[in-house]
Design a protein around this motif. Sequence first.
Motif, short mmCIF file in Angstrom:
data_model
loop_
_atom_site.label_atom_id
_atom_site.label_comp_id
_atom_site.label_asym_id
_atom_site.label_seq_id
_atom_site.Cartn_x
_atom_site.Cartn_y
_atom_site.Cartn_z
N GLY A 17 54.17 39.13 29.54
CA GLY A 17 54.60 38.21 30.60
C GLY A 17 55.97 37.65 30.32
N ASP A 38 46.41 39.95 34.55
CA ASP A 38 47.56 39.19 35.03
C ASP A 38 47.99 39.86 36.34
OD1 ASP A 38 50.06 38.14 35.61
OD2 ASP A 38 50.95 38.58 33.66
N THR A 61 49.54 36.27 26.24
CA THR A 61 50.11 36.47 27.58
C THR A 61 50.68 35.16 28.10
OG1 THR A 61 48.56 38.24 28.16
CG2 THR A 61 49.61 37.09 29.98
N LEU A 78 51.38 33.71 31.78
CA LEU A 78 51.24 33.89 33.23
C LEU A 78 52.41 33.19 33.90
CD1 LEU A 78 47.45 33.20 33.17
CD2 LEU A 78 48.46 35.34 33.99
N ARG A 79 53.24 33.97 34.56
CA ARG A 79 54.46 33.43 35.16
C ARG A 79 54.19 32.79 36.52
NH1 ARG A 79 57.66 38.94 34.62
NH2 ARG A 79 55.50 39.67 34.80
N HIS A 110 51.98 34.17 39.58
CA HIS A 110 50.94 35.08 39.09
C HIS A 110 49.59 34.38 39.09
CE1 HIS A 110 53.47 38.43 37.16
NE2 HIS A 110 54.30 37.68 37.86
#
Length: 556
Positions: free
Chosen positions: A343, A437, A495, A497-498, A501
């Motif tokens: 990510g 994701d 990860t 998560l942007r 997302h």
Amino acid sequence: MMRVRKDLRVPMRDGVELAIDAYHEDGERPRPALIAMSAYGKELQALALTMPPQRRPSPMWDGCIEAGDITRVVAKGYVHVIGDMRGTGDSGGEMVGNYNFGGVSQGQDLYDLIEWVAAQPWCDGNIGMIGISYFGSMQVLAAAERPPHLKAIFVSGGHFDFYETTYHGGIMWLMPRAAREGRGGDSGIAHTDVKSRMLSRHSSEEMAKLVAKRLEDPDVAAWPNLVHVLRYPKNRELWFDIVMNELDGDWYEQRNPITLARNIDIPVYLQIDQGRGWTVDGHIELFHVLKGPKKLDIGSYPPMQSRPWVEEHDKMFRWYDYWLKGIDNGIMDEPAVSVFVEGSREVVTAAQWPPKEVTYKSLFLRPRQKLSAQPELMRAAPDGFFQAPLTVTDTVQTVGWSTEPFERPTELIGAGAAHLFVEIDQDDTNLILRLWDAAPDGRRQLMTTGFLKASHRDLDDRTTEGNPYHPHTRAVPVEPGKIEEYVVRLYPFATTLRPGHRLVVELSNDEPLSDAHNALLPPDAFHLPVGRPVTHKIYRDADHPSRLVLPFTTHS
């Protein structure tokens, strides 16, 4: 110019000889040696000299060509020793069961081999080891014996706890079949004198009863290859032994590399990529056991390296230049743990795993396929799905839940758990979880997975919040129609998560036959399907708080 010393014979302490090839630059100057040993055949590894690296899904990808880039190893000033373990390839003796657990210790053979190589005029006495997967496991077995001339090891993608390698959450993984039988993109074991540990321990009458009992499992009985191997184990002895031992215990604990690793005192570099969580889990467990200088390097997704294996060589050469050649290149001044975060695509470093402080927080399964930080306060009808056996359908049913789009970057690093309140109408099923994701444009990348055979739901005393463990020492049938809480281990991951997302979790009892993740794996890299029709009801209401427990880094 490269010189090859072919078919050297190395005597073991019991008189059996192992066959090796030694590759090095021309000339008489002694050099440090990197040893690669497996049951796959040294001639197969020699294809690294002529075959360009192949990535999945290339049909030329062969999962057993794992000894490393011979040309690069030699050019870097090392002797590359590649050989066959006892009972395989060109070596003598016999192999009794997987990793010769029923015969002479492979660690003992590797000790003798290392000391023999160190005494040769073309070696300067400094030994390391090389190779991934099976080759990586051999490194741990060798180091646990403490041969005096083994100075360091570099393990990439090894398999350690053998039960956890072959049964994930109690669900049989079919990939070991490929490596042993030669299927699905793998050449497999180079059989010379390989015997079944089960068949060597039990009379034919006893084995007939044990096989009949194993075939009472409808999952096993529904899968043609398993019926075939149980009826005709000849030339399938190693896979037969795995199929016949579905519970953890003494069978797997004998010579368990995780247990033996407590004896390792030399420097160890552990490298693993994300995407196959059980191998990440194993490397982290091994890292925590080791007492000497150590590194843990968790790389990026996807999980399958090329074959012939050529990745990670730059890191490996830095490691061995320091420990075998005495070159002060600063590698030991760097943090012990390095983790690639999907990510954000950042690398996080620290002295320990996890590399950041984490807080376990819950995301609750809610009606209308939602995931929320707030629990459901009302009673609600369950979600559910019916899965017919794959003998009568090619459709795998899934049910899923999703968060709303994240508004700011949210980082998760570590293992996790899923608490699921489930009712089924059979006495067993599989619970397979996959976390994704999901990007705004519809693309998805796998974050992590979790597996649990319902009859293996017992937890052991290692379990903590967000970090469950199952002993897998007994199978307790499920009472049909009863709501049970199942706690599924989610393998370690990293990860971010942007913004925009979503986190999506999907539940099934079989794996989808084809999707964006499975296309990256070998054809046999899936789990044994359920062989009976099962209706699943997933409760997620005020009385049944089904939820994910995930490792959010402190400032996420």
